[in-house]
Scaffold this motif. Sequence first.
Motif, PDB file in Angstrom:
ATOM      1  N   ASP A  34       0.818  -1.219   0.000  1.00 61.65           N
ATOM      2  CA  ASP A  34       0.000   0.000   0.000  1.00 61.65           C
ATOM      3  C   ASP A  34       0.850   1.266   0.000  1.00 61.65           C
ATOM      4  N   ALA A  35       1.946   1.246   0.740  1.00 59.62           N
ATOM      5  CA  ALA A  35       2.842   2.404   0.756  1.00 59.62           C
ATOM      6  C   ALA A  35       3.467   2.619  -0.614  1.00 59.62           C
ATOM      7  N   GLU A  38       1.047   4.407  -2.938  1.00 61.64           N
ATOM      8  CA  GLU A  38       1.008   5.846  -2.656  1.00 61.64           C
ATOM      9  C   GLU A  38       2.237   6.560  -3.206  1.00 61.64           C
ATOM     10  N   ARG A  39       3.400   5.952  -3.059  1.00 61.81           N
ATOM     11  CA  ARG A  39       4.629   6.560  -3.580  1.00 61.81           C
ATOM     12  C   ARG A  39       4.566   6.692  -5.097  1.00 61.81           C
ATOM     13  N   ARG A  41       1.796   6.871  -6.964  1.00 62.84           N
ATOM     14  CA  ARG A  41       0.803   7.911  -7.287  1.00 62.84           C
ATOM     15  C   ARG A  41       1.381   9.315  -7.137  1.00 62.84           C
ATOM     16  N   PHE A  42       2.272   9.500  -6.201  1.00 60.55           N
ATOM     17  CA  PHE A  42       2.907  10.796  -5.988  1.00 60.55           C
ATOM     18  C   PHE A  42       4.003  11.067  -7.028  1.00 60.55           C
TER      19      PHE A  42
END
Length: 72
Positions: A34-35, A38-39, A41-42
């Motif tokens: 999950d992390a 997010e990374r 997507r950023f």
Amino acid sequence: MEYIVNLNWDSDADVWIATSEDIPGLVLESGSFDALLERVRFAVPELLSLNTRTASPLSLVFQSRRCERLAL
């Protein structure tokens, strides 16, 4: 525009690794799936703005793979 992001589990390092043939420079890793999402997507919008001209919105297709060996 649709971009494919590959998420592969590295059992030797105990991390997920994100790469993409569609997004130059994308190589990220994290111990958490999950992390890592997010990374990615950023990082993707920034990498695309540095490397190409893209129209918004864009779509990310995440393809994950995790293989494990089991002793019988």
